[in-house]
Design an enzyme around this catalytic site. Sequence first.
Site, mmCIF file in Angstrom:
data_model
loop_
_atom_site.group_PDB
_atom_site.id
_atom_site.type_symbol
_atom_site.label_atom_id
_atom_site.label_comp_id
_atom_site.label_asym_id
_atom_site.label_seq_id
_atom_site.Cartn_x
_atom_site.Cartn_y
_atom_site.Cartn_z
ATOM 1 N N HIS A 194 0.840 -1.201 0.000
ATOM 2 C CA HIS A 194 0.000 0.000 0.000
ATOM 3 C C HIS A 194 0.877 1.254 0.000
ATOM 4 C CE1 HIS A 194 -2.801 -2.941 2.141
ATOM 5 N NE2 HIS A 194 -3.535 -2.546 1.109
ATOM 6 N N LEU A 202 2.776 -9.538 -0.674
ATOM 7 C CA LEU A 202 2.241 -8.890 0.535
ATOM 8 C C LEU A 202 0.727 -8.793 0.420
ATOM 9 C CD1 LEU A 202 4.757 -5.954 1.124
ATOM 10 C CD2 LEU A 202 4.505 -8.038 2.489
HETATM 11 P P1 AMP Z 1 -6.612 -3.986 -0.325
HETATM 12 O O1 AMP Z 1 -6.443 -3.097 0.862
HETATM 13 O O2 AMP Z 1 -6.038 -5.347 -0.149
HETATM 14 O O3 AMP Z 1 -7.994 -3.958 -0.900
HETATM 15 O O4 AMP Z 1 -5.689 -3.340 -1.457
HETATM 16 C C1 AMP Z 1 -5.755 -1.973 -1.779
HETATM 17 C C2 AMP Z 1 -4.896 -1.733 -2.978
HETATM 18 O O5 AMP Z 1 -3.559 -2.112 -2.680
HETATM 19 C C3 AMP Z 1 -5.312 -2.540 -4.219
HETATM 20 O O6 AMP Z 1 -5.153 -1.739 -5.373
HETATM 21 C C4 AMP Z 1 -4.335 -3.680 -4.192
HETATM 22 O O7 AMP Z 1 -4.108 -4.238 -5.469
HETATM 23 C C5 AMP Z 1 -3.095 -3.003 -3.671
HETATM 24 N N1 AMP Z 1 -2.176 -3.979 -3.088
HETATM 25 C C6 AMP Z 1 -2.416 -4.819 -2.051
HETATM 26 N N2 AMP Z 1 -1.347 -5.612 -1.830
HETATM 27 C C7 AMP Z 1 -0.412 -5.268 -2.760
HETATM 28 C C8 AMP Z 1 0.905 -5.734 -3.083
HETATM 29 N N3 AMP Z 1 1.473 -6.726 -2.409
HETATM 30 N N4 AMP Z 1 1.553 -5.148 -4.109
HETATM 31 C C9 AMP Z 1 0.969 -4.142 -4.822
HETATM 32 N N5 AMP Z 1 -0.265 -3.670 -4.567
HETATM 33 C C10 AMP Z 1 -0.950 -4.220 -3.560
#
Ligand code: AMP
Length: 289
Positions: free
Chosen positions: A37, A189
């Site tokens: 993030h 991650l």
């Molecule tokens: P989430 O909080 O899991 O819904 O993710 C929020 C944003 O962070 C989304 O656009 C995800 O694709 C991105 N994201 C989560 N984990 C990663 C990661 N390991 N690498 C890159 N982007 C991530």
Amino acid sequence: MQVIRNITELRATLAQARKKSDSIALVPTMGALHAGHANLIELARKQSDYVCLSIFINPLQFNSLEDLEKYPRTPEQDLSQARESGASLVFMPEHTEIYGQSREEQNQNVKVLAGSRSKGLCGAYRPGHFDGVVKIVSILFNLFRPDFAVFGEKDYQQLKVLEQLNADLHFGVKIMAAPLIRDLDGLALSSRNQRLSAEERKDALAIPTALRAVLERFERGTRISAELLELAQSKLSNLKVEYAQIVDCESLQPLQIVAEKAQLMVAAYAGSVRLIDNIRLEVQPAKGQ
Ligand code: AMP
């Protein structure tokens, strides 16, 4: 950094910000922030001096109540992380602020249906999930009217579904894709990694191992998807695999043969934790070209 929980205040703050900043960037998240993030926020900051982070666990995109209830919540740490990464504003609404009524009544609310890219892969196993994602992102795009929005390639299908949403509904947001960030041991991650036991985490490493093995085989010249997927499955044998597929990078349709490039997509369970990962398979131009 301003922390805002209600929509009226958000609108007023953004109206002021627009007068001072050339552009507004939005990074939507569900919290439990990690380095993946943080990288999204940093990428957003390269585009805009006013980066907004939303932290909202969207109930509409969860298929199982258990998954929703167990989703990690770390609001205090999230705010420190957001501050450290240079966010200007964090929007952390209660779910009633967004959807208004009770869960039963929400079922009667306006629906936004995700397009063709949502049908296979995760969409086939998580009915309604991407409809929930496109609904919350439509709401966030309407509230923030951002110039830029950053999404991670970790959720590759989500990224492609949202590009389709943005184009079809003419939101006019510039969608930026942030690279997938891995832990030192190779595991992608994810906020859900916190729920892995030590043993499950060890097992989960089969996923990045499988992706790397397929990439190596691909780089040595194998282009037939079935052969590459057989190798992936053999490396994933200690996990409950939901799917391992090689798909077109844009349409997400399965490919029999990788002519130039494709995305290898995997979803598997380590214990009760569902993990997703993906990697690009791409023919590199011969040296000297
Ligand atoms: P989430 O909080 O899991 O819904 O993710 C929020 C944003 O962070 C989304 O656009 C995800 O694709 C991105 N994201 C989560 N984990 C990663 C990661 N390991 N690498 C890159 N982007 C991530």
